[in-house]
Design an enzyme around this catalytic site. Structure first.
Site, short mmCIF file in Angstrom:
data_model
loop_
_atom_site.label_atom_id
_atom_site.label_comp_id
_atom_site.label_asym_id
_atom_site.label_seq_id
_atom_site.Cartn_x
_atom_site.Cartn_y
_atom_site.Cartn_z
N ARG A 118 61.35 30.62 -15.40
CA ARG A 118 62.23 29.46 -15.24
C ARG A 118 61.64 28.27 -15.98
O ARG A 118 60.44 28.02 -15.89
CB ARG A 118 62.36 29.11 -13.76
CG ARG A 118 63.54 28.22 -13.43
CD ARG A 118 63.57 27.91 -11.96
NE ARG A 118 63.32 29.07 -11.14
CZ ARG A 118 62.76 29.02 -9.93
NH1 ARG A 118 62.35 27.86 -9.44
NH2 ARG A 118 62.59 30.10 -9.21
N SER A 170 69.60 29.62 -11.21
CA SER A 170 69.77 29.64 -9.75
C SER A 170 70.32 28.29 -9.26
O SER A 170 71.34 27.84 -9.73
CB SER A 170 68.45 30.01 -9.07
OG SER A 170 68.63 30.20 -7.70
N HIS A 171 69.59 27.62 -8.36
CA HIS A 171 70.07 26.35 -7.79
C HIS A 171 69.39 25.15 -8.44
O HIS A 171 69.51 24.03 -7.95
CB HIS A 171 69.80 26.34 -6.28
CG HIS A 171 68.34 26.47 -5.95
ND1 HIS A 171 67.72 27.69 -5.90
CD2 HIS A 171 67.38 25.54 -5.68
CE1 HIS A 171 66.44 27.51 -5.60
NE2 HIS A 171 66.21 26.21 -5.47
N LYS A 196 65.86 36.48 -13.95
CA LYS A 196 65.45 37.33 -12.83
C LYS A 196 65.52 38.77 -13.34
O LYS A 196 66.53 39.17 -13.92
CB LYS A 196 66.37 37.14 -11.62
CG LYS A 196 66.28 35.74 -11.02
CD LYS A 196 67.22 35.55 -9.84
CE LYS A 196 67.08 34.15 -9.24
NZ LYS A 196 68.03 33.91 -8.12
N ASP A 204 75.35 29.39 -3.77
CA ASP A 204 74.47 28.68 -4.69
C ASP A 204 74.89 28.98 -6.12
O ASP A 204 75.88 29.67 -6.37
CB ASP A 204 73.00 29.03 -4.41
CG ASP A 204 72.59 30.40 -4.91
OD1 ASP A 204 73.47 31.27 -5.07
OD2 ASP A 204 71.39 30.63 -5.16
N ASP A 253 73.96 30.83 -8.61
CA ASP A 253 74.12 32.18 -9.18
C ASP A 253 74.66 33.19 -8.19
O ASP A 253 74.71 34.38 -8.47
CB ASP A 253 72.82 32.66 -9.82
CG ASP A 253 71.71 32.95 -8.82
OD1 ASP A 253 71.68 32.31 -7.75
OD2 ASP A 253 70.85 33.79 -9.11
N ASP A 289 73.64 34.33 -5.20
CA ASP A 289 72.85 35.26 -4.38
C ASP A 289 72.49 34.68 -3.01
O ASP A 289 71.83 35.35 -2.21
CB ASP A 289 71.61 35.76 -5.12
CG ASP A 289 70.62 34.67 -5.50
OD1 ASP A 289 70.81 33.51 -5.08
OD2 ASP A 289 69.64 34.98 -6.23
N ARG A 290 72.93 33.44 -2.71
CA ARG A 290 72.66 32.84 -1.40
C ARG A 290 73.94 32.24 -0.83
O ARG A 290 74.83 31.81 -1.57
CB ARG A 290 71.58 31.76 -1.50
CG ARG A 290 70.24 32.29 -1.91
CD ARG A 290 69.16 31.23 -1.80
NE ARG A 290 69.40 30.12 -2.68
CZ ARG A 290 69.25 28.83 -2.36
NH1 ARG A 290 68.91 28.49 -1.13
NH2 ARG A 290 69.46 27.89 -3.25
N THR A 311 57.46 34.71 2.23
CA THR A 311 58.64 34.14 1.60
C THR A 311 58.68 34.55 0.12
O THR A 311 57.65 34.68 -0.52
CB THR A 311 58.58 32.60 1.71
OG1 THR A 311 58.71 32.25 3.10
CG2 THR A 311 59.68 31.94 0.91
N GLU A 333 65.94 35.80 4.50
CA GLU A 333 65.03 34.68 4.33
C GLU A 333 65.69 33.38 4.77
O GLU A 333 66.90 33.22 4.64
CB GLU A 333 64.67 34.51 2.85
CG GLU A 333 63.69 35.49 2.31
CD GLU A 333 63.25 35.03 0.92
OE1 GLU A 333 62.15 34.47 0.82
OE2 GLU A 333 64.00 35.22 -0.05
N MET A 334 64.87 32.44 5.19
CA MET A 334 65.36 31.12 5.59
C MET A 334 66.07 30.42 4.44
O MET A 334 66.96 29.60 4.65
CB MET A 334 64.17 30.27 6.08
CG MET A 334 64.57 28.97 6.72
SD MET A 334 65.46 29.23 8.26
CE MET A 334 66.30 27.66 8.40
N SER A 335 65.72 30.76 3.21
CA SER A 335 66.34 30.14 2.04
C SER A 335 67.79 30.56 1.85
O SER A 335 68.53 29.93 1.09
CB SER A 335 65.55 30.50 0.78
OG SER A 335 65.59 31.90 0.59
N HIS A 384 68.66 34.03 1.19
CA HIS A 384 68.74 35.37 0.60
C HIS A 384 68.88 36.39 1.74
O HIS A 384 68.04 36.42 2.64
CB HIS A 384 67.48 35.69 -0.21
CG HIS A 384 67.31 34.86 -1.43
ND1 HIS A 384 67.94 35.14 -2.62
CD2 HIS A 384 66.58 33.74 -1.66
CE1 HIS A 384 67.60 34.24 -3.53
NE2 HIS A 384 66.78 33.38 -2.98
#
Length: 457
Positions: free
Chosen positions: A15, A103-104, A113, A237, A239, A241-242, A301, A320-322, A324
């Site tokens: 990134r 991503s975000h 990725k 988000d 892309d 994925d969340r 994480t 995950e908390m994020s 995902h």
């Protein structure tokens, strides 16, 4: 080519800032490194997809040129959500893929990725790509490029398995991210009536930043729920994925509570299954998983690390908390915000009151993710110092990823981010008094370990 900027090779992906740390020439070199590594792993083709960022088209061309120069074929699936690129690797029997996505991150960023032979690249595997570029360690060959659209197959695969018990009215916010070119059709065909927000894919993100983990980016969803007759709001988000989830009355259902709902559902079909979650999640999660007949496993994480653990353990679900979520039961085990939304609605549609189901999930007083900004290398040093300290009222400490200190009535977490030079903090407790006490304990220890540090709490 000149050696690529080392800072773009992150823990879970590549990134950087377009035209500065991440250039077309760098992406071509990464393609050469990926193709060369793919050959070592016995691969013959790599799927390429990209999100809606303005630099994506040029990067896709350069990446394909680099990969095919090693003799590996490229299957270009165009502008699609990252999980659809993952899906294409399965659907097209390629087993390898690259999603070109920021991503975000802000619009000036982009990245990659990467999956080779079913293995998500992370850590040393990503660093080895840079080594190949620096040493000019590339295979030579002549692969071919083909183009295909896998979105119809992706939608058909989901609709063949997931059914709603009743039609639902929802707010769907794609945030001008790439989910906007697939999610509306998917949810309409699932049986939803949509209030659509920002479905047009626009790499400038003109309305709000596409990161549903931040409450300020969910305000448009909250307003639309208040103004209309939709019963729940979903937001993706950049892309795809969340997923972010909002109730009719504007309450954000954070991912660790979403995992509870998914775990109860999955465990009804996979009794005794292991459910994986990261160290940032609520302390209410493990007891909930046990109560529903599952085995909780707290883990590091990072989407690549969680995905690898899911594969290793054979667990049916991880999160995950994020935001995902990884469904192995009935799906492929990769993180997919669109599919997560579909599975959520499948559960909620069984009840006449979807919001009552969500609001009944165990809750606690908690902070959002808090960040201490530091210089490169300092976050890890601070966390290591904290590990040497004893906290008043400490019941247990967990050190698999940073330091999580459990108290009788809550927890505090400090971990070094793997993507930016920050210490990530999170606090949770049964009462406001308890959370203030725990934060005070962390404040004094952090200040003692790093005098003069500026704290966000």
């Amino acid at each position: 080519m000149p050696a690529p900027a080392p800072e773009i090779f992150k823990a879970y992906d590549i990134r950087g800032i377009v035209g500065k740390s991440l250039t077309v020439e760098t992406v071509r070199g990464i393609g050469q490194a990926l193709g060369s590594e793919a050959l070592v792993r016995g691969q013959t083709s790599i799927v390429i997809g990209r999100d809606g960022r303005l630099s994506g088209a040029d990067f896709a061309i350069a990446l394909a040129e680099g990969i095919t120069s090693t003799g590996i074929d490229v299957i270009d699936v165009g502008v699609v959500a990252t999980p659809i690129t993952y899906f294409a690797a399965y659907e097209l029997d390629a087993h390898s893929c690259v999603s070109i996505t920021g991503s975000h991150n802000p619009p000036e960023y982009n990245g990659l990725k990467m999956v080779l032979g079913g293995q998500t690249l992370y850590g040393d595997m990503i660093q080895d790509l840079r080594r190949r570029i620096v040493e000019n360690d590339f295979a030579k060959g002549a692969g071919k490029i083909t183009h295909t659209d896998v979105r119809p197959a992706y939608i058909a695969r989901i609709l063949s398995d997931v059914k709603l018990a009743r039609p639902m009215k929802i707010v769907l916010d794609s945030g001008n991210g790439v989910a906007g070119n697939t999610a509306p059709e998917l949810f309409k065909r699932l049986g939803c009536e949509l209030t659509e927000l920002f479905s047009e894919v626009d790499g400038n993100f003109p309305n709000h930043h596409p990161d549903p983990s931040k409450p300020e980016n969910l305000q448009d969803v909250i307003a639309a729920l208040k103004a209309g007759d939709a019963e729940i709001g979903l937001a993706f988000d950049g892309d795809g994925d969340r997923l972010g989830v909002v109730t009719k009355d504007g309450e954000i259902i954070y991912p660790d509570r979403q995992i509870m709902l998914f775990a109860a559902d999955v465990l009804s079909r996979v009794p005794g299954g292991q459910i994986i979650f990261d160290v940032k999640c609520t302390r209410n999660l493990a007891p909930w998983i046990r109560k529903h007949g599952g085995v909780p496993l707290m883990w590091n994480t990072g989407h690549a690390l969680v995905k690898t653990k899911l594969k290793e353990t054979g667990a049916p679900l991880a999160g995950e908390m994020s935001g995902h979520m990884f469904f192995k039961e009935r799906w492929y085990g990769f993180d997919d915000g669109l599919y997560t939304g579909v599975r959520l609605l499948e559960i909620l549609s069984r009840s006449p009151d979807a919001n009552a189901i969500l609001k009944a999930l165990p809750d606690a007083i908690c902070t959002p993710e808090l960040n201490i900004k530091m210089q490169e290398g300092e976050p890890l040093a601070l966390v290591e110092k904290l590990k040497t300290m004893q906290f008043d009222g400490e019941v247990e400490r967990i050190t698999i990823d940073g330091l999580r200190v459990e108290f009788a009535d809550g927890f505090g977490l400090a971990r070094s981010s793997n993507t930016t030079p920050v210490v990530v903090l999170r606090f949770e407790a049964d009462t406001q008094t308890a959370i203030e006490r725990i934060q005070g304990e962390f404040r004094s220890k952090i200040s003692a370990a790093w005098p003069g540090i500026e704290l966000p709490f």
